[in-house]
Design a protein around this motif. Structure first.
Motif, PDB file in Angstrom:
ATOM      1  N   LYS A   1       0.847  -1.198   0.000  1.00  0.00           N
ATOM      2  CA  LYS A   1       0.000   0.000   0.000  1.00  0.00           C
ATOM      3  C   LYS A   1       0.887   1.254   0.000  1.00  0.00           C
ATOM      4  N   SER A   2       1.958   1.189   0.762  1.00  0.00           N
ATOM      5  CA  SER A   2       2.847   2.349   0.838  1.00  0.00           C
ATOM      6  C   SER A   2       3.528   2.604  -0.504  1.00  0.00           C
ATOM      7  N   ARG A   3       3.554   1.582  -1.356  1.00  0.00           N
ATOM      8  CA  ARG A   3       4.151   1.733  -2.686  1.00  0.00           C
ATOM      9  C   ARG A   3       3.090   1.875  -3.773  1.00  0.00           C
ATOM     10  N   GLY A   4       1.828   1.961  -3.337  1.00  0.00           N
ATOM     11  CA  GLY A   4       0.736   2.104  -4.309  1.00  0.00           C
ATOM     12  C   GLY A   4       0.491   0.847  -5.122  1.00  0.00           C
ATOM     13  N   GLU A   5       0.906  -0.303  -4.587  1.00  0.00           N
ATOM     14  CA  GLU A   5       0.782  -1.563  -5.355  1.00  0.00           C
ATOM     15  C   GLU A   5      -0.191  -2.545  -4.718  1.00  0.00           C
ATOM     16  N   GLU A   6      -0.965  -2.099  -3.717  1.00  0.00           N
ATOM     17  CA  GLU A   6      -1.767  -3.082  -2.978  1.00  0.00           C
ATOM     18  C   GLU A   6      -2.867  -3.722  -3.833  1.00  0.00           C
ATOM     19  N   LYS A   7      -3.316  -3.027  -4.851  1.00  0.00           N
ATOM     20  CA  LYS A   7      -4.365  -3.623  -5.701  1.00  0.00           C
ATOM     21  C   LYS A   7      -3.748  -4.634  -6.666  1.00  0.00           C
ATOM     22  N   GLN A   8      -2.568  -4.303  -7.146  1.00  0.00           N
ATOM     23  CA  GLN A   8      -1.904  -5.209  -8.089  1.00  0.00           C
ATOM     24  C   GLN A   8      -1.368  -6.458  -7.384  1.00  0.00           C
ATOM     25  N   ARG A   9      -0.705  -6.261  -6.255  1.00  0.00           N
ATOM     26  CA  ARG A   9      -0.062  -7.385  -5.550  1.00  0.00           C
ATOM     27  C   ARG A   9      -1.079  -8.006  -4.586  1.00  0.00           C
ATOM     28  N   ASN A  10      -1.928  -8.842  -5.127  1.00  0.00           N
ATOM     29  CA  ASN A  10      -3.037  -9.358  -4.313  1.00  0.00           C
ATOM     30  C   ASN A  10      -3.042 -10.882  -4.175  1.00  0.00           C
TER      31      ASN A  10
ATOM     32  N   ASP B   1      13.657  -4.428   9.323  1.00  0.00           N
ATOM     33  CA  ASP B   1      13.507  -3.003   9.658  1.00  0.00           C
ATOM     34  C   ASP B   1      12.613  -2.236   8.692  1.00  0.00           C
ATOM     35  N   PHE B   2      12.634  -2.598   7.402  1.00  0.00           N
ATOM     36  CA  PHE B   2      11.832  -1.817   6.451  1.00  0.00           C
ATOM     37  C   PHE B   2      10.326  -2.034   6.633  1.00  0.00           C
ATOM     38  N   LEU B   3       9.954  -3.061   7.388  1.00  0.00           N
ATOM     39  CA  LEU B   3       8.525  -3.290   7.656  1.00  0.00           C
ATOM     40  C   LEU B   3       8.116  -2.755   9.030  1.00  0.00           C
ATOM     41  N   GLU B   4       9.073  -2.408   9.860  1.00  0.00           N
ATOM     42  CA  GLU B   4       8.772  -2.002  11.238  1.00  0.00           C
ATOM     43  C   GLU B   4       7.776  -0.834  11.322  1.00  0.00           C
ATOM     44  N   PRO B   5       7.844   0.147  10.428  1.00  0.00           N
ATOM     45  CA  PRO B   5       6.876   1.256  10.534  1.00  0.00           C
ATOM     46  C   PRO B   5       5.420   0.824  10.382  1.00  0.00           C
ATOM     47  N   PHE B   6       5.201  -0.395   9.875  1.00  0.00           N
ATOM     48  CA  PHE B   6       3.823  -0.852   9.680  1.00  0.00           C
ATOM     49  C   PHE B   6       3.326  -1.713  10.845  1.00  0.00           C
ATOM     50  N   LEU B   7       4.194  -2.015  11.798  1.00  0.00           N
ATOM     51  CA  LEU B   7       3.777  -2.823  12.960  1.00  0.00           C
ATOM     52  C   LEU B   7       2.713  -2.074  13.749  1.00  0.00           C
TER      53      LEU B   7
ATOM     54  N   ASN C   1       1.058   6.136  11.081  1.00  0.00           N
ATOM     55  CA  ASN C   1       1.476   5.750   9.727  1.00  0.00           C
ATOM     56  C   ASN C   1       0.232   5.493   8.870  1.00  0.00           C
ATOM     57  N   PRO C   2       0.031   6.268   7.810  1.00  0.00           N
ATOM     58  CA  PRO C   2      -1.195   6.096   7.014  1.00  0.00           C
ATOM     59  C   PRO C   2      -1.289   4.717   6.352  1.00  0.00           C
ATOM     60  N   TYR C   3      -0.193   4.016   6.256  1.00  0.00           N
ATOM     61  CA  TYR C   3      -0.223   2.697   5.605  1.00  0.00           C
ATOM     62  C   TYR C   3      -0.161   1.549   6.619  1.00  0.00           C
ATOM     63  N   GLY C   4       0.046   1.847   7.861  1.00  0.00           N
ATOM     64  CA  GLY C   4       0.262   0.814   8.875  1.00  0.00           C
ATOM     65  C   GLY C   4      -1.023   0.093   9.246  1.00  0.00           C
TER      66      GLY C   4
END
Lengths: 521, 368
Positions: free
Chosen positions: A175-184, A313-319, A340-343
């Motif tokens: 979602k943070s990369r704008g790919e949540e609809k594609q990567r399903n 670490d790159f996923l920690e902001p979404f915890l 975090n708007p994507y967390g």
């Protein structure tokens, strides 16, 4: 006085209590009460008048339909039910493969029941909760060390919720990369736990299953064919239910990363892996531990549990928030991730089941780093002792890679026993109950024919293992000598055989009293 | 008094003992080679399991060795509803089955092999059937695991413990081809059986949801994916039929039906029909493995030829399969045998099968 003969370890005299106990709702007697509460004093009534401010739509129109029942009848009811279970404290708990039931030290129960824990409130001031916050923080650090991950959350209330947490991390990342609809799409394997499919599905992912190759590993060619621009992640256990460790797992995780996806490791049961392998080094971006499987907390029967989710670490902001941190002087709650708007923000309240984390912390501290490694080695040794003894029996086999050592559990097949005697694994399962033993077949569907899944953990002694093996052999022998009696089992347990013909029909399920009344009354 | 039917194919299984790979059309030769009847004793073994209900049961049967002898030997009350010609033949099995159903049997126990099950399909039997395995070839899941299991299952049905039924495929090997060491199966139709996974053949893949619940979930997923304005050619099978049922369409179980925009446009298309209509619009094929042995194409759906596959394209193919069906592959690939090597080769490799709501499984397709 006669000398007691203990030469036969099989408990042929076992008989379980059978009470024909009704459901508690059926015990209700109108007007009967457990406690008669005095009318509150005037001052209290006045102080609680504020409830009038609760909007009408939030108030019940009628009292909840709770059973009306006195204290001794409640006590009797639950004491009887307790006698009708086969709990881990009374049987040699080897037969619940994949459940990973190990001994939960009773002293840890006492720790969790200390007033300092029991009477805490999650919202009390941080300065008054430094003790448990330190334990949450340090346990988090231990899990990072054990898994190689950079951060953990203790919030999920069990394994499936932890997998939902991993799926939420994956979703947040894309979602943070704008790919949540594609990567399903999430790829998993048929020998991973069914929740590795079910929980991501709940999150909205499409699930793609892989079958094993001839050696029992996930089919790499099928995996490559499954990966495409829609792939979000690969969720897998290793070893899977077969107990076979996939030494090529890095090939899978690398391929996934090359194609932009993430990798989640189901380490609910890391019993054979503590101090041996680390999830991060195997290329995983997220993983989880079930504290009741790997770290000795008791299985909660759906009650309090903890599935600790770790990530790079790159996923920690979404915890989820809060995360306990230490500033060098004191521990504090960090709510930054809640912004975090994507967390995922939250997967359960507060810090999850803190008592469960406390028990895991106590267990880790009691064993130390060397002790954890020793526990893993003992679990693997126990399993391979059992494996060797059972594989000596001509009608027991284990699919995939003959002779290869299993890790902490094994899925066997009794197909030959069925062919020779007409006795199948479900019959063995029921008959083992007659000796006060658990025995488990497999998740459904049965990809391994006539499956038997056993997992000793590090808990049982050699004497325990020998007792379990002797009991199994006793029952196997009965398959040849008296199959009719065996197939009519259980004889000494709580329930006789049930009509299962409609148990796979959701239309006929009633898993709550309300559903039962709706469908059948 | 409850009534059940008993039908024994007295020659079933005789060929096997003398190396004949089936007895269809070869009973005389089998006898000359010294084959002994095995169906009667197996039928009796099944009846033994029904002894607890004997006092309340009338066995409807054909005279003599087609059921009457076995029932009487086990002390059951019988009612003879058909007298076969001797020696017995497939026509007798068909006529006896019809007579038993017409006389009011609520269940039919029959001893035989795949050929016998095929005869019951030909007879159009509608009541639940339980096969007592006695034949040389047992590929149909209509058969119980063992003769005793057939009786045990009948007992459970009569006692109300197995009320649900399901339709299962009746497949048989082409015996002439088999004798030449070529294994080819054909899908002959469907029979109704009690839904029991522990006593019937192919029952090992017990899954948390019943096969029909899985089929409904698969149908829902497929329906979700159907695009407006396109043609969908729906192949034979109970799983694809669930899609038609879910859409409220009266399609066929054994044929290829054409649907578009939720409507049934044409039933039971032949190869030429399909090839003609493909030209009209963007078209998709919806298939499920049929005919046993894990065939996706070439057994029971021959109208979907190599030419059809080439015209539609691999990327326009949907495969629907329950977990149970895929389980029975035991790691083997799904086979395609359209008779067109080029079309078969084009399908080979990995594909996805829809196995539930939002669930797919990678499967290998092979022409070998």
């Amino acid at each position: 006085m006669k000398k007691i003969d203990r030469s036969n370890p099989v408990r042929t005299g076992f008989h379980q209590a059978k009470w024909d106990e009704p459901v508690i709702f059926e015990l209700t007697q109108p007007g009967e009460r457990g406690v008669l509460v005095n009318k509150a004093e005037k001052a209290i009534c006045e102080a609680t008048e504020g409830t009038a401010a609760i909007p009408a739509f939030l108030k019940r129109e009628q009292a909840p339909a709770l059973p009306e029942i006195s204290q001794p009848r409640v006590l009797r009811h639950y004491a009887r039910l307790a006698q009708e279970t086969l709990g881990t404290d009374v049987n040699v708990e080897i037969g619940q493969g994949t459940c990973t039931v190990k001994y939960s030290p009773k002293v840890n129960e006492q720790l969790a029941n200390l007033p300092q824990m029991r009477e805490m409130h999650p919202l009390q001031d941080e300065s008054t909760a430094q003790g448990i916050m330190e334990i949450l923080y340090k346990t988090n650090q231990y899990f990072c060390e054990i898994s190689g991950m950079d951060a953990f959350t203790m919030q999920p209330g069990g394994g499936s919720q932890a997998i939902l947490g991993m799926a939420s991390l994956v979703y947040s990342y894309f979602k943070s990369r704008g790919e949540e609809k594609q990567r399903n799409e999430i790829i998993t394997t048929i020998y991973s736990h069914p929740s590795d499919a079910a929980a991501p599905h709940l999150k909205g992912f499409k699930i793609i299953y892989l079958h094993p190759d001839k050696d029992g590993y996930p089919d790499f060619e099928a995996f490559k064919a499954a990966v495409n621009e829609h792939t979000a992640a690969f969720f897998v256990a290793n070893p899977e239910d077969t107990g076979v460790y996939n030494k090529n797992v890095l090939k899978f995780t690398s391929y996934m990363h090359e194609h932009g996806g993430l990798c989640g490791y189901d380490q609910a049961n890391a019993n054979g892996l503590l101090g041996v392998t680390r999830a991060r080094e195997a290329g995983f971006d997220t993983c989880f531990f079930n504290l009741h499987k790997t770290f000795s907390a008791p299985h909660g029967c759906g009650g309090p549990a903890c599935g600790a989710v770790g990530c790079a670490d790159f996923l920690e902001p979404f915890l989820p928030a809060p995360i306990v941190r230490f500033d060098g002087e004191k521990y504090y709650y960090d709510y930054e991730n809640a912004k975090n708007p994507y967390g995922m923000h939250k997967i359960r309240e507060f810090n999850g089941a803190a008592q469960v984390v406390l028990k895991a912390y106590a267990w880790i501290r009691a064993l130390g780093a060397e002790g954890l490694y020793q526990a893993a080695k003992t679990a693997v040794l126990n399993n391979n002792y059992l494996f060797k003894k059972l594989m000596e029996l001509p009608f027991v086999d284990a699919p995939y890679i003959p002779g290869k050592q299993r890790i902490e559990q094994c899925r066997y097949t009794l197909e030959k026993l069925l062919e020779e005697t007409g006795v199948g694994t479900a019959d063995i399962q029921r008959r083992m109950m007659d000796f006060g033993m658990h025995y488990w077949t497999s998740h459904h569907p049965y990809y391994v024919p006539e499956p038997m899944t056993l997992e000793p953990t590090e808990t049982p002694s050699k004497a325990d293992l020998d007792e379990y093996i002797a009991t199994l052999k006793y029952v196997f022998n009965e398959a040849y000598t008296d199959p009719k009696y065996l197939k009519a089992a259980p004889h000494s347990s709580v329930c006789h055989q049930l009509d299962e013909s409609n148990m796979d029909d959701p239309e006929q399920w009633a898993v709550t009293w309300r559903a039962y009344r709706k469908k059948y009354q | 008094m409850r009534k059940i039917g008993l039908l024994v194919n007295p020659i079933a299984g005789m060929g096997g003992s003398v190396g004949l790979k089936g007895t269809d059309g070869l009973a005389e030769e089998a006898a000359q080679r010294g084959a002994v009847q095995r169906a009667p004793s197996r039928a009796e073994a099944a009846l033994k399991a029904l002894q607890p209900l004997r006092g309340n049961l009338t066995i409807l049967c054909a005279a003599g060795e087609m059921g009457e002898n076995e029932a009487l030997a086990q002390g059951f009350q019988t009612q003879t509803v058909y007298r076969p010609n001797l020696p017995t033949a497939a026509a007798d099995t068909i006529a006896a089955a019809k007579a038993i159903e017409a006389a009011g049997a609520e269940l039919l126990l029959f001893a035989g092999g795949d050929g016998t099950a095929r005869d019951l399909v030909a007879a159009g039997v509608q009541i639940p059937c339980i096969g007592i395995p006695a034949g040389v070839k047992i590929h149909s899941p209509v058969y119980a695991l063992r003769p005793e299991a057939a009786g045990e299952l009948a007992c459970r049905v009569l006692q109300g413990e197995r009320s649900r039924t399901k339709q299962i495929e009746v497949v048989d090997i082409d015996e002439d081809a088999w004798r030449a060491d070529l294994v080819r199966t054909r899908l002959y139709g469907y029979l109704t059986v009690p839904d029991d996974r522990s006593l019937l053949q192919h029952g090992k893949a017990a899954s948390p949801a019943s096969e029909s619940a899985q089929q409904n979930a698969i149908a829902s997923e497929m329906a979700k994916r159907m695009k407006p304005g396109c043609f969908y050619f729906v192949g034979p099978g109970t799983t694809t039929k669930a899609l038609l049922d879910g859409l409220g369409l009266e399609g066929t179980l054994l044929g290829v039906d054409l649907i578009a925009d939720g409507k049934l446009l044409q039933k039971d298309l032949c190869e030429a029909d399909i090839l003609q209509r493909i030209r009209e619009k963007e078209s998709f094929l919806v298939l499920t493995p049929t005919g046993g042995q894990g065939f996706l194409l070439g057994r029971g759906n021959q109208q979907i030829s190599g030419a059809v596959i080439k015209a539609i394209g691999k990327d326009h193919l949907f495969i629907l399969a329950t977990r149970e069906k895929l389980f029975h592959l035991q790691g083997r690939p799904l086979l395609v045998d359209t008779g067109d090597p080029e079309a078969d080769a084009g399908l080979s490799g990995y594909m996805r099968a829809i196995i539930g709501l939002g669930e797919e499984q990678m499967i290998r397709i092979s022409a070998d």
